[in-house]
Design an enzyme around this catalytic site. Sequence first.
Site, short mmCIF file in Angstrom:
data_model
loop_
_atom_site.label_atom_id
_atom_site.label_comp_id
_atom_site.label_asym_id
_atom_site.label_seq_id
_atom_site.Cartn_x
_atom_site.Cartn_y
_atom_site.Cartn_z
N TYR A 209 0.84 -1.21 0.00
CA TYR A 209 0.00 0.00 0.00
C TYR A 209 0.87 1.25 0.00
O TYR A 209 0.64 2.19 -0.78
CB TYR A 209 -0.91 -0.04 1.24
CG TYR A 209 -1.87 1.13 1.35
CD1 TYR A 209 -2.98 1.22 0.51
CD2 TYR A 209 -1.68 2.13 2.31
CE1 TYR A 209 -3.87 2.28 0.63
CE2 TYR A 209 -2.57 3.18 2.43
CZ TYR A 209 -3.66 3.25 1.58
OH TYR A 209 -4.54 4.31 1.69
N LYS B 67 0.99 4.26 -2.80
CA LYS B 67 0.64 5.65 -2.50
C LYS B 67 1.85 6.59 -2.69
O LYS B 67 1.68 7.77 -3.02
CB LYS B 67 0.08 5.76 -1.08
CG LYS B 67 -1.27 5.07 -0.92
CD LYS B 67 -2.33 5.68 -1.83
CE LYS B 67 -3.72 5.11 -1.61
NZ LYS B 67 -4.73 5.71 -2.51
P1 NAP Z 1 -13.61 2.70 0.89
O1 NAP Z 1 -14.69 3.17 1.80
O2 NAP Z 1 -13.30 1.24 0.87
O3 NAP Z 1 -13.93 3.20 -0.61
C1 NAP Z 1 -13.13 2.79 -1.67
C2 NAP Z 1 -13.82 3.14 -2.97
O4 NAP Z 1 -12.99 2.72 -4.07
C3 NAP Z 1 -15.16 2.42 -3.15
O5 NAP Z 1 -16.06 3.23 -3.85
C4 NAP Z 1 -14.77 1.21 -4.01
O6 NAP Z 1 -15.83 0.66 -4.75
C5 NAP Z 1 -13.74 1.85 -4.92
N1 NAP Z 1 -12.88 0.86 -5.55
C6 NAP Z 1 -12.10 -0.06 -4.95
N2 NAP Z 1 -11.47 -0.82 -5.87
C7 NAP Z 1 -11.88 -0.38 -7.07
C8 NAP Z 1 -11.61 -0.75 -8.41
N3 NAP Z 1 -10.77 -1.76 -8.70
N4 NAP Z 1 -12.22 -0.08 -9.42
C9 NAP Z 1 -13.08 0.93 -9.15
N5 NAP Z 1 -13.37 1.35 -7.90
C10 NAP Z 1 -12.78 0.70 -6.88
O7 NAP Z 1 -12.22 3.42 1.21
P2 NAP Z 1 -11.86 4.89 1.73
O8 NAP Z 1 -11.25 4.72 3.08
O9 NAP Z 1 -12.96 5.83 1.53
O10 NAP Z 1 -10.65 5.22 0.74
C11 NAP Z 1 -10.79 6.06 -0.40
C12 NAP Z 1 -9.40 6.46 -0.87
O11 NAP Z 1 -8.76 7.18 0.19
C13 NAP Z 1 -8.49 5.29 -1.21
O12 NAP Z 1 -7.67 5.64 -2.32
C14 NAP Z 1 -7.62 5.15 0.05
O13 NAP Z 1 -6.37 4.56 -0.22
C15 NAP Z 1 -7.47 6.61 0.43
N6 NAP Z 1 -7.12 6.84 1.83
C16 NAP Z 1 -7.91 6.38 2.83
C17 NAP Z 1 -7.55 6.62 4.15
C18 NAP Z 1 -8.36 6.14 5.31
O14 NAP Z 1 -7.87 6.20 6.44
N7 NAP Z 1 -9.57 5.67 5.11
C19 NAP Z 1 -6.36 7.33 4.43
C20 NAP Z 1 -5.58 7.79 3.37
C21 NAP Z 1 -5.98 7.54 2.07
P3 NAP Z 1 -16.63 -0.63 -4.15
O15 NAP Z 1 -17.23 -0.14 -2.83
O16 NAP Z 1 -17.63 -0.97 -5.17
O17 NAP Z 1 -15.59 -1.70 -3.92
#
Ligand code: NAP
Length: 254
Positions: free
Chosen positions: A154, A158
């Site tokens: 991961y 990133k």
């Molecule tokens: P999340 O709730 O799991 O949402 C992820 C989203 O990405 C969902 O809409 C999912 O669709 C979609 N997705 C996953 N794989 C995909 C694919 N192969 N093709 C198209 N869409 C896909 O996660 P989140 O925490 O909101 O994270 C969103 C972003 O923020 C990510 O890039 C993550 O790395 C980043 N981020 C998160 C955090 C944190 O602490 N949460 C911190 C830093 C960065 P489905 O639901 O249909 O699978």
Amino acid sequence: MRGLIGKRVLVSGGSSGIGLAAARRFLEEGCRVFVGGLDAAEVRQAVTELRPYGEVSGFAADVSLVEGANALVDAAAEALGCIDVLANNAGIAWREPFLEITPEHFDRMLAVNLRGMFLVAQAVGRHMIGRGGGAIVNMSSTNGIAGEEDYAHYNASKGGVLLLGKTMAVELGRYGIRVNTLCPGYIRTPLNASIAGAMTDGEFEASHVADRIPLGRAGLAEEVAAAYAFLASEDAAFVHGAELVVDGGQLAVM
Ligand code: NAP
């Protein structure tokens, strides 16, 4: 935020967590929004949830595939008329010790988080050049800046997103396309709920998160959505090639 009313916004990964909150924030700012996601039922559910806030539609496609990324961008351009803003947000994460990561797991992490981000950004970049500019916000993480244990794949994905964004900024600025990168810390979303395993969000945050964050708590998806809106807006007209850390002070700790 200035200059967002009427903007047409594609939010990849807009069916859950941060992307869902960003889609809602853009709608509240007066934008028209198109959300992507992997699972068609999740996308339909998100569109239903978002509809009270404004004009929204969506499409399910795997952004790690060339056809998937292109289909998503084509569907968004057709539904919205054009794309002014890309919140390039789709991503996955799971914990795994470095010595146990299989090549297949490494490839999948990079395929979604780095290749997917590249494919969607390139398709949108080409579209934006044709219409005179726009704003792209790529989603990295504090894990793209510092190495957290059990996240080598991961973190690598990133870190790649950070330099992808800087290079895009260097090459696309001349076309009026602003490119910036978001680096959230620990944000309470379904993705982190899955990582917490059997623990509740509260238990996991108390044992793994709170003492590492000077503000003493996990962030909220809405707090990252606000940063998306800022970077996409005219208030950020001279912010380009930058990364915005939204982490409650986590990276400030020695
Ligand atoms: P999340 O709730 O799991 O949402 C992820 C989203 O990405 C969902 O809409 C999912 O669709 C979609 N997705 C996953 N794989 C995909 C694919 N192969 N093709 C198209 N869409 C896909 O996660 P989140 O925490 O909101 O994270 C969103 C972003 O923020 C990510 O890039 C993550 O790395 C980043 N981020 C998160 C955090 C944190 O602490 N949460 C911190 C830093 C960065 P489905 O639901 O249909 O699978």
